[in-house]
Design an enzyme around this catalytic site. Structure first.
Site, PDB file in Angstrom:
ATOM      1  N   HIS A  60       0.833  -1.207   0.000  1.00  0.00           N
ATOM      2  CA  HIS A  60       0.000   0.000   0.000  1.00  0.00           C
ATOM      3  C   HIS A  60       0.866   1.255   0.000  1.00  0.00           C
ATOM      4  CE1 HIS A  60      -3.874   2.013   1.754  1.00  0.00           C
ATOM      5  NE2 HIS A  60      -3.118   2.936   1.177  1.00  0.00           N
ATOM      6  N   HIS A  62       1.522   5.233  -2.140  1.00  0.00           N
ATOM      7  CA  HIS A  62       1.034   6.239  -3.102  1.00  0.00           C
ATOM      8  C   HIS A  62       2.261   6.805  -3.802  1.00  0.00           C
ATOM      9  CE1 HIS A  62      -3.046   6.251  -1.340  1.00  0.00           C
ATOM     10  NE2 HIS A  62      -2.402   5.978  -0.206  1.00  0.00           N
ATOM     11  N   LEU A  63       2.385   6.520  -5.103  1.00  0.00           N
ATOM     12  CA  LEU A  63       3.588   6.970  -5.829  1.00  0.00           C
ATOM     13  C   LEU A  63       3.362   8.319  -6.522  1.00  0.00           C
ATOM     14  CD1 LEU A  63       4.942   3.597  -7.298  1.00  0.00           C
ATOM     15  CD2 LEU A  63       5.709   4.831  -5.250  1.00  0.00           C
ATOM     16  N   ARG A  64       2.118   8.796  -6.533  1.00  0.00           N
ATOM     17  CA  ARG A  64       1.769  10.152  -6.990  1.00  0.00           C
ATOM     18  C   ARG A  64       1.961  10.425  -8.473  1.00  0.00           C
ATOM     19  NH1 ARG A  64      -1.203  10.426  -2.754  1.00  0.00           N
ATOM     20  NH2 ARG A  64      -0.318  11.306  -0.864  1.00  0.00           N
ATOM     21  N   ASN A  94      -5.126   6.549  -6.516  1.00  0.00           N
ATOM     22  CA  ASN A  94      -5.614   7.936  -6.377  1.00  0.00           C
ATOM     23  C   ASN A  94      -4.595   8.965  -6.894  1.00  0.00           C
ATOM     24  OD1 ASN A  94      -3.893   7.471  -4.193  1.00  0.00           O
ATOM     25  ND2 ASN A  94      -5.045   8.777  -2.787  1.00  0.00           N
ATOM     26  N   HIS A 179     -10.860   1.109   1.779  1.00  0.00           N
ATOM     27  CA  HIS A 179     -10.508   2.168   2.724  1.00  0.00           C
ATOM     28  C   HIS A 179     -11.764   2.327   3.575  1.00  0.00           C
ATOM     29  CE1 HIS A 179      -9.105   6.456   3.615  1.00  0.00           C
ATOM     30  NE2 HIS A 179     -10.365   6.456   4.021  1.00  0.00           N
ATOM     31  N   ASP A 305       1.360   2.664   3.739  1.00  0.00           N
ATOM     32  CA  ASP A 305       0.477   3.754   3.307  1.00  0.00           C
ATOM     33  C   ASP A 305       1.321   5.009   3.020  1.00  0.00           C
ATOM     34  OD1 ASP A 305      -1.711   5.219   2.555  1.00  0.00           O
ATOM     35  OD2 ASP A 305      -2.684   5.242   4.516  1.00  0.00           O
ATOM     36  N   HIS A 309       3.583  14.197   0.670  1.00  0.00           N
ATOM     37  CA  HIS A 309       2.991  15.534   0.482  1.00  0.00           C
ATOM     38  C   HIS A 309       4.105  16.562   0.594  1.00  0.00           C
ATOM     39  CE1 HIS A 309      -1.120  14.131   0.506  1.00  0.00           C
ATOM     40  NE2 HIS A 309      -0.933  13.483   1.640  1.00  0.00           N
ATOM     41  N   PHE A 323      -4.104  14.669   4.586  1.00  0.00           N
ATOM     42  CA  PHE A 323      -3.851  13.464   5.392  1.00  0.00           C
ATOM     43  C   PHE A 323      -2.669  12.701   4.794  1.00  0.00           C
ATOM     44  CE2 PHE A 323      -8.520  13.963   6.013  1.00  0.00           C
ATOM     45  CZ  PHE A 323      -8.587  13.888   7.391  1.00  0.00           C
TER      46      PHE A 323
END
Ligand code: DOR
Length: 430
Positions: A60, A62-64, A94, A179, A305, A309, A323
């Site tokens: 899990h 997030h590689l953006r 996402n 989620h 996760d 950011h 978040f």
């Protein structure tokens, strides 16, 4: 040229229990495992004093990319993965645009191949545009390489849509990842509802927002005989629901993050936005229950996760910050320190949840230290002590609550396809 990992202690969950063995690698595969292998035509890599395990998988992250390459790219994220000891990551959809069609999957896989770092397993969306209204073409997503579907970052609020997603997922033998957060109950809450939210006066979300969706999805998984996977479980109550469902033979798995295993809502007293994530940090009782669930096997996998950011976005008033925190380069050292070194969890259990457990969740073949298997290998120095310095991260982002933390143990070498793709700059064998 062949490679010989020499002098390491091997741990392979369920197969090899701490044995000093050498590993001979030929091309991309493990060619031979035995004590004291002697060959003339191999590059010798001294890993004495270290533990050799199958490659760790983070299911899990997030590689953006596409969309927010200022926070992370597939290249920077997969380099961060290697430095954290992960030979593979599964990336959430996402992004911008979201991963709801074959062109985004192909883009991700092309970028991952060009980066040639950790493996990347794309997770496709459940719903088109991640809007929770219409199902994606799930067969298409799977045929182009999606290993699971999820609208992570958001729950699927529509139970009928979730039912259909589960039915389709069964046809393609993939899990549906939820989620779990009832958006109506959670409202605009930014931290856990309870004592701390009252003291701090911050808008809060009640824990039952998680429990209710976990309960609903388990019922739907039971009804459809499909596999539901609960992302970032964070509560004693929701974990109990999973435990009971597992006992009844329902196909449910769940994962926990390092931060939900090591931090509580008390950290929020600082109003530091590096403690703001979704689900929010919970209570000490929840942390205890999660550790118990990790040990007794109710929790199948540990996942970071990893949610990068920018400083500009995070360095604002608490309610306005996004978040999420990064975790690829801190998961293993933080857990080796706070759970293993402290005696709460064994090294073996931790590695199982990062390898075999993680692979089981995504229906991947079992990562193993075995002759003939692909040489995806992590080398861990359990005694290496250092202070976490976010400025040294391979990740493009710095949003971690673990900066300046003193840790003991980390990955010192990571091999993918038999190639050493990460080597710690200062660790010495012996
Ligand atoms: O803290 C989080 N950050 N939770 C999520 O569910 C999404 C993630 C993100 O994408 O930033």
């Amino acid at each position: 040229m062949k490679k010989l990992l020499k002098g390491g202690t091997l741990i392979d969950p369920g197969k090899i229990k701490r044995e000093q063995l050498d590993v001979l690698i030929e091309e991309d595969k493990i060619a031979f495992i035995a004590p004291q292998i002697a060959v003339d035509d191999a590059e010798i890599i001294d890993v004495s004093g270290a533990i050799v395990t199958p490659g760790l998988i983070d299911i899990h992250v997030h590689l953006r990319e596409p969309g927010r390459e200022d926070k992370e790219t597939i290249e920077s994220g997969t380099k961060a993965a290697l430095a954290g000891g992960f030979t593979a990551v599964a990336c959430m959809p996402n992004t911008n645009p979201v991963n709801d069609n074959q062109s985004v999957i192909q883009f991700i896989l092309t970028k991952a191949a060009a980066a040639d770092q950790a493996r990347v397993y794309p997770i496709g969306n459940i719903s088109q545009g991640s809007k929770g209204e219409e199902l994606c073409e799930i067969g298409e997503l799977v045929s182009y390489g999606a290993v699971a579907i999820s609208d992570d970052g958001r729950p699927v609020m529509n139970a009928e849509l979730m039912r259909r997603a589960l039915e389709y997922s069964k046809m393609f033998d993939i899990p549906v990842i939820e989620h779990a957060e009832d958006l109506n109950l959670a409202g605009k809450g930014v931290i856990n509802e309870g004592y701390m939210s009252t003291i701090l006066g911050l808008p809060s979300q009640p824990g039952i927002a998680e429990d209710i969706i976990v309960d609903r999805d388990i019922r739907l998984a039971h009804y459809t005989s499909s596999h539901i996977h609960i992302a970032h479980i964070s509560r004693r109550e929701s974990l109990d629901i999973v435990r009971q469902a597992k006992a009844r033979g329902i196909r449910v798995t769940c994962e926990v993050t390092p931060h939900h295993l090591t931090l509580t809502e008390d950290c929020l007293k600082t109003f530091d936005t590096n403690y703001k994530m979704n689900p929010p940090l919970r209570t000490g009782e929840d942390v205890e229950a999660l550790i118990e669930g990790l040990v007794d096997g109710t929790i199948d996998a540990i996942a970071s996760d990893h949610a990068p950011h920018t400083v500009q976005e995070k360095d604002v008033e608490f309610t306005l910050a996004p978040f999420g925190i990064i975790g690829l380069e801190t998961s293993l050292p933080v857990l080796l320190t706070d759970l293993v070194e402290s005696g709460k969890v064994t090294f073996e259990t931790l590695i199982e949840r990062f390898t075999t457990g993680a692979a089981r969740v995504l229906h991947l073949s079992r990562p193993a230290l075995e002759k003939g298997k692909i040489a995806d290998i992590t080398v861990i120095a359990p005694d290496f002590e250092y202070v976490i310095n976010p400025a040294e991260f391979y990740s493009k982002s710095r949003n971690t609550p673990y900066g300046e933390k003193k840790v003991k143990g980390c990955a010192v070498m990571t091999l993918v396809n038999g190639k050493v793709l990460y080597q710690h700059p200062t660790w010495q064998p012996g």
